[in-house]
Design an enzyme around this catalytic site. Structure first.
Site, PDB file in Angstrom:
ATOM      1  N   VAL A  11       2.204  -2.843   4.310  1.00 18.30           N
ATOM      2  CA  VAL A  11       1.578  -2.850   5.636  1.00 18.30           C
ATOM      3  C   VAL A  11       2.608  -3.104   6.723  1.00 18.30           C
ATOM      4  O   VAL A  11       2.644  -2.414   7.749  1.00 18.30           O
ATOM      5  CB  VAL A  11       0.457  -3.902   5.699  1.00 18.30           C
ATOM      6  CG1 VAL A  11      -0.075  -4.046   7.125  1.00 18.30           C
ATOM      7  CG2 VAL A  11      -0.675  -3.532   4.746  1.00 18.30           C
ATOM      8  N   ASP A  30      11.900 -10.207   6.946  1.00 16.15           N
ATOM      9  CA  ASP A  30      11.469 -10.523   5.582  1.00 16.15           C
ATOM     10  C   ASP A  30      12.455 -11.534   5.000  1.00 16.15           C
ATOM     11  O   ASP A  30      13.661 -11.451   5.256  1.00 16.15           O
ATOM     12  CB  ASP A  30      11.428  -9.269   4.707  1.00 16.15           C
ATOM     13  CG  ASP A  30      10.519  -9.429   3.500  1.00 16.15           C
ATOM     14  OD1 ASP A  30       9.426  -8.833   3.492  1.00 16.15           O
ATOM     15  OD2 ASP A  30      10.900 -10.176   2.567  1.00 16.15           O
ATOM     16  N   THR A 122      -4.830  -8.693   5.517  1.00 13.25           N
ATOM     17  CA  THR A 122      -6.265  -8.801   5.280  1.00 13.25           C
ATOM     18  C   THR A 122      -6.595 -10.246   4.944  1.00 13.25           C
ATOM     19  O   THR A 122      -6.114 -10.787   3.944  1.00 13.25           O
ATOM     20  CB  THR A 122      -6.694  -7.880   4.130  1.00 13.25           C
ATOM     21  OG1 THR A 122      -6.366  -6.526   4.471  1.00 13.25           O
ATOM     22  CG2 THR A 122      -8.191  -7.985   3.884  1.00 13.25           C
ATOM     23  N   GLU A 151      -5.648  -3.743   9.167  1.00 15.36           N
ATOM     24  CA  GLU A 151      -5.144  -2.394   8.903  1.00 15.36           C
ATOM     25  C   GLU A 151      -6.160  -1.619   8.069  1.00 15.36           C
ATOM     26  O   GLU A 151      -6.890  -2.189   7.273  1.00 15.36           O
ATOM     27  CB  GLU A 151      -3.777  -2.453   8.205  1.00 15.36           C
ATOM     28  CG  GLU A 151      -3.731  -3.297   6.937  1.00 15.36           C
ATOM     29  CD  GLU A 151      -4.153  -2.537   5.707  1.00 15.36           C
ATOM     30  OE1 GLU A 151      -4.198  -1.294   5.753  1.00 15.36           O
ATOM     31  OE2 GLU A 151      -4.455  -3.191   4.699  1.00 15.36           O
ATOM     32  N   LYS A 207     -12.953  -5.592   8.057  1.00 19.26           N
ATOM     33  CA  LYS A 207     -12.078  -5.052   7.015  1.00 19.26           C
ATOM     34  C   LYS A 207     -12.674  -5.266   5.626  1.00 19.26           C
ATOM     35  O   LYS A 207     -12.730  -4.351   4.793  1.00 19.26           O
ATOM     36  CB  LYS A 207     -10.693  -5.696   7.098  1.00 19.26           C
ATOM     37  CG  LYS A 207      -9.736  -5.294   5.979  1.00 19.26           C
ATOM     38  CD  LYS A 207      -9.494  -3.783   5.956  1.00 19.26           C
ATOM     39  CE  LYS A 207      -8.649  -3.359   4.758  1.00 19.26           C
ATOM     40  NZ  LYS A 207      -7.256  -3.723   4.867  1.00 19.26           N
ATOM     41  N   GLY A 256     -14.806   8.826 -11.697  1.00 29.23           N
ATOM     42  CA  GLY A 256     -13.543   8.642 -12.405  1.00 29.23           C
ATOM     43  C   GLY A 256     -13.509   7.332 -13.160  1.00 29.23           C
ATOM     44  O   GLY A 256     -14.551   6.779 -13.514  1.00 29.23           O
ATOM     45  N   CYS A 263      -6.050  -3.188  -2.440  1.00 33.20           N
ATOM     46  CA  CYS A 263      -7.086  -3.640  -1.504  1.00 33.20           C
ATOM     47  C   CYS A 263      -8.446  -3.896  -2.156  1.00 33.20           C
ATOM     48  O   CYS A 263      -8.952  -5.018  -2.135  1.00 33.20           O
ATOM     49  CB  CYS A 263      -7.240  -2.620  -0.375  1.00 33.20           C
ATOM     50  SG  CYS A 263      -5.805  -2.511   0.709  1.00 33.20           S
TER      51      CYS A 263
END
Length: 447
Positions: A11, A30, A122, A151, A207, A256, A263
């Site tokens: 993200v 980072d 999230t 996002e 979200k 499937g 997520c």
């Protein structure tokens, strides 16, 4: 504007590169020194179509930089996005927010003027309140506003999703923060992308609610596929028939082996936990989680049935390991559960995936990783398609059949028609559609 993104994972990296492409000056931070060194060399830590060129072009233009130095990056920023991981916490399934809160503490110590702090990760309802409390505790005199901006990026299509979004959800109460966020996303106004301003807690819930609904939709069509197999119907036609209804829509109705990825699994678990903690259980979502977990093991049983009821000492060739095509993400991939279940029953596994084998090698034991789709089927007793990469859609079945010990194909993504496969001498098993074996049983029943 000057934007800092804390976290250079999926993200954070995609968001930072896209913001830079909008013309903003972006610093991606980072703590993983090796990752930052790779990014500064133009090497991507993840596979995402178009990302490498986007990063390199904006880095060359001076709009995108990578560093491990947090304090100067935050001090110079108008907006700081928190885009760190929120994995499922062991034991209870709740989102692990320790990285988010650590980021908040670092931001609080570093900010020097009015700063909009945005949770891009999230996070459960109420996380923004805790971030605000931490910032105030660390920097009592700080001038800031906390915003939620979830996002909605699909792996494999993330850049297009960012630049041409269905909506941009912004949870904010502070008017200054709203103006700043409108400026951050101003380039999207050319595409008429709607900025949807809501309260912070509402934004956080949107979200989770969206992902849970999509997960439920996938699980519903998978259960319908089982019913279709039982009664001789075609789940693809069922999906198309109900998808024509604009109230339902056609997306996420492909039967499937179940959903996976970064997520849906963790977000549905976190939403279930949040609902229970607030004495408002979500029975539909709880059932979705359970059915999806069972679905993956059921696909292994489908493979075993196609192999005559046993896979002991048989070689099973697997095409596709990642949870979806156009990514190298193996998180919660159905292939992991399917392969483990087949190995538990004594099968030998050979596998090929265009991008996921390096990640898979750290998660799977005793698997032979092969060079391509034709190498993997050598002396195989069955071929199983688990992930629908485009290069698997036009296989040379004569070549494959000649290399296999037995011509058995289990298509868990329904990318082939039984007639085109069976004319090459294959026994064909799919999901929710009549195969040769199923049609035979139905004909016998009709007689």
């Amino acid at each position: 504007m000057r934007i800092t993104v804390l976290g250079s994972g999926y993200v954070g990296l995609v968001s930072g590169a896209c913001f830079a492409d909008f013309g903003h000056f972006v610093t991606c931070v980072d703590l993983d020194k090796a990752k930052i060194e790779r990014l500064n060399k133009g090497e991507m830590p993840i596979f995402e179509p178009g990302l490498e060129d986007l990063v390199r072009n904006n880095a060359k233009a001076g709009r995108l930089v990578f560093t491990t130095e947090i304090e100067p990056s935050v001090a110079d920023a108008d907006v700081v996005f928190i885009a760190v991981g929120t994995p499922s916490r062991r034991g209870d399934g709740h989102a692990d927010l320790s990285y988010v809160y650590d980021a908040a503490r670092m931001i609080g110590r570093a900010m020097t003027s009015f700063t909009v702090v945005v949770t891009k990760s999230t996070v459960p309802v109420g996380t923004g309140d805790e971030v605000e409390r931490i910032l105030r505790q660390v920097n009592p005199a700080g001038d800031f506003a906390v915003v939620s901006n979830p996002e909605f990026l699909r792996e494999g299509a993330a850049i297009a999703d960012f630049k041409i979004p269905d909506r941009v959800v912004i949870g904010a109460e502070d008017e200054r923060a709203k103006r700043v966020m409108a400026e951050v996303y101003r380039p999207l106004s050319l595409n008429a992308s709607p900025l949807f301003f809501v309260s912070r807690r509402t934004s956080e819930l949107i979200k989770y609610a969206g992902n849970a609904f999509l997960a439920l939709k996938i699980t519903f069509i998978n259960e319908m596929a089982d019913l279709c197999e039982a009664v001789g119907a075609n789940v693809q036609d069922v999906a198309r028939g109900i998808g024509m209804d604009k109230r339902i829509g056609s997306k996420f109705l492909n039967a499937g082996p179940g959903y996976g990825g970064s997520c849906f699994p963790k977000d549905t678990l976190a939403l279930v936990k949040t609902a229970r903690d607030n004495d408002s259980p979500l029975s539909l979502v709880e059932t979705t989680v359970t059915v999806n977990d069972n679905r993956k093991r059921a696909m292994a049983r489908k493979v075993i049935a196609a192999c005559g009821g046993s896979v002991r000492d048989k070689k099973i060739a697997v095409l596709g390991l990642t949870f979806k095509p156009n990514t190298d993400d193996m998180r919660e991939a159905p292939a992991l559960s399917i392969i483990q279940a087949l190995q538990d029953k004594g099968a030998r596994i050979a596998a090929f995936d265009p991008e996921g084998m390096e990640a898979a090698s750290h998660l799977l034991q005793g698997v032979e990783f092969c060079d391509d789709a034709y190498d993997v089927v050598s002396d195989a007793d069955a071929l199983v398609i688990v992930t629908e990469w485009n290069q698997f859609r036009s296989l040379d079945f004569e070549r494959i059949g000649a290399a296999m010990r037995h011509r058995v194909l289990v298509d868990l993504r329904n990318i082939y028609r039984y007639d085109e496969v069976e004319r090459h001498g294959f026994e064909y098993t799919c999901v929710g559609r009549p195969s040769g074996v199923a049609r035979g049983h139905l004909l016998e029943a009709a007689e």
